[in-house]
Design an enzyme around this catalytic site. Sequence first.
Site, short mmCIF file in Angstrom:
data_model
loop_
_atom_site.label_atom_id
_atom_site.label_comp_id
_atom_site.label_asym_id
_atom_site.label_seq_id
_atom_site.Cartn_x
_atom_site.Cartn_y
_atom_site.Cartn_z
N HIS A 23 7.34 -58.55 -25.35
CA HIS A 23 7.72 -57.19 -24.97
C HIS A 23 6.49 -56.29 -24.95
O HIS A 23 6.32 -55.48 -24.06
CB HIS A 23 8.75 -56.62 -25.95
CG HIS A 23 9.96 -57.49 -26.07
ND1 HIS A 23 10.44 -57.97 -27.25
CD2 HIS A 23 10.76 -58.01 -25.11
CE1 HIS A 23 11.50 -58.72 -27.03
NE2 HIS A 23 11.71 -58.77 -25.74
N ASP A 65 11.96 -50.24 -23.67
CA ASP A 65 12.31 -51.56 -23.17
C ASP A 65 13.74 -51.87 -23.59
O ASP A 65 14.33 -51.18 -24.41
CB ASP A 65 11.23 -52.61 -23.41
CG ASP A 65 11.28 -53.28 -24.75
OD1 ASP A 65 12.33 -53.24 -25.38
OD2 ASP A 65 10.25 -53.88 -25.14
#
Length: 489
Positions: free
Chosen positions: A18, A116
Site C-alpha cells: 500500500h 487507500d
Amino acid sequence: MKSTKPHVALLASPGMGHLIPVLELGKRLVVQHEFHVTIFVVATDTTTVESHLRNLPNPKLLNVVSLPPVNISGLVDPDASIVTKIIVMMRETLPALRSAIISTTRQLRPTALVVDLFGSEAMAIADEFEMLKYVFIASNAWFLSATAYFPTIDKRLEEEHINHKKPLMIPGCKPVRFEDTLEAFLDPKDQVYVEYLRLGVEIPTADGILINTWEDLEPTTLAAMRDTTSLGRVTKVPVYPIGPLVRPVMQVRPVPVQEDSVLGWLEKQPSESVMYVSFGSGGTLSSNQMIELAWGLELSQQRFVWVVRPPMDDDASGAFFKVDSNGYDGTPNYLPDGFLTRNSDKGLVIPMWAPQAEILSHPSIGGFLTHCGWNSTMESVMNGVPMIAWPLYAEQKMNATMLTEELGLAVRSKEFSTTTIVEREEIERMVRKIMVDKEGDGIRSRVKELKYSADKALSIVGSSYNSLSKVAKDCETSLQGQLSKARGA
Ligand code: UDP
C-alpha cells in the site's frame, strides 16, 4: 503560508504493497502538478520511505508524517485475516490522523484527502474539514468492481457463490469464479466480511476513485463502470485510472555495487537468464511447498534469485508484519539438504527482503515467479519480464487469472488452491516454459508490448497523465472556491 497550489493529504495503509504506490502517487502530484503533498503513514519503516523519496526535484513540497503505532491486540482475534487487522489499525489511527490534519491546517489547509481502500473511514475527516475526498485502489479495476458491487450482491452471495460456487456476476465486467474469489467473501460471520461490506458502501461516497491501472489494460471493466445507461453499474462515482504507479529505477551500467550483493551477482549473469522468485512483502509457503519449489528450481537448471522466508504451514500471509531480518541469522535451514551448495553457481538465496525494483529492472532477469501482488505485477510489466503466477491471498487469484487468461503475460499451475502442493516437476516445467521454451518468447513479447502501452499512458497527454490532471484540476477549482470564500468572509 499562502499558495495558489493545492495541498493534498494522502493516507497509506500499513504494508509495503500500500505504501509504495501511495508514495509514487504523492511524487506525481509534486512533480507533475507542483502540489504540496503530505503523506500520512501508519508506523512504518522510515528508511524505506526515505529510499523512495530520493532524487525528488522539489522535496520541500512533499512531507511524510508517521502516525504513532496503534495496539490492536485487544481488538482483533490473533487469527483474524490480515485485511481485518489492517482495517482495525486504520480505524484506531483516525484520532491521530485528525489531530495531524488539524496541525497541517494551520500552515496550509489540505484541499483533498486521498485514502487507500482500507482507510475509507477517514473520509469522515475530509467531510469535517470540507475537503474533497478520493479513494485510491492500489490494485486494478476488476478488483474494484468486485469490491464496489459487494453490497448489491451481499444477500445472494451466500446461497449462490459460497454454497453453490456460482461465479459472481458483475455488470459489464468479467465474472469472478469461485476459485478466484476474495477471501473476504467466503464467510458472512467473519469480521472481514462485515468490514469489507462496509468498504463497498463507503467507496461510492467519495468524489472519485483513483486506480493503479490504465485505460488500455482494462478497457472493458472501465467502460462498464462509466456506462451511464447501465442501471446496475457498479459505481456511479468517477473513476480515474492513473497507473501504473511504479518506482522508477535509475541504473548506470555496469552497476557500481559490491561484488557480493545481488546486483553485483546479476551483473555477471547473461542477459534474461535469471528467474526472480518472490512472494511480495508478506507471502509465505508451507514447509512441503518450499521443498518442492527448491527442487523445481534445481531441476529446471535455470539461474535464479529467490527471496526466502521461513515456511508457515497455515498462513500464506504469515510474514506480512514481520519482514525485517532482526534476530534472523540468514541461514535458511528449511531448504533441502545441500541445496545451497549444489546451486551455488546458479542461484542466489536472499533471506526475507530484497531490492525488488532494482532486481526486476536488471537486464539479467528473464522471468518472475510472483505471488501476483499488484505492485509486483506492475513492476514486472514495466520491466518487460514474463511471469509465473503463484497467487497466495487477497485479490491475487483474480490477478493471476487476469494475467494468464486475459492478458497472456504469465503461466500458472493447474493447482488453484493454496492448500494443495504444486509438485517439483510442474515447477520445473513452468520455469522452463518461461526461460527456455518457445511459449516463453510469445509471453515475453506480449509483456514488452504492454510495457509500451503503459509508457504511453504515463507520457504527457497519455491517458493516465490526463486522468491525474483531471483530479488535479478539481483540486485547483476547489482551492479557488476556498480562497474566494475566505476573501468574502
Ligand atoms: N518488495 C520488495 N522486496 C521484497 C518484497 C517486496 O521491494 O523482498 C516490494 C515490491 O517491489 C512491491 C511491494 O514490496 O513494490 C509488494 O507489493 P505487492 O503488491 O506486490 O504485494 P503485497 O506485498 O502487497 O502482497
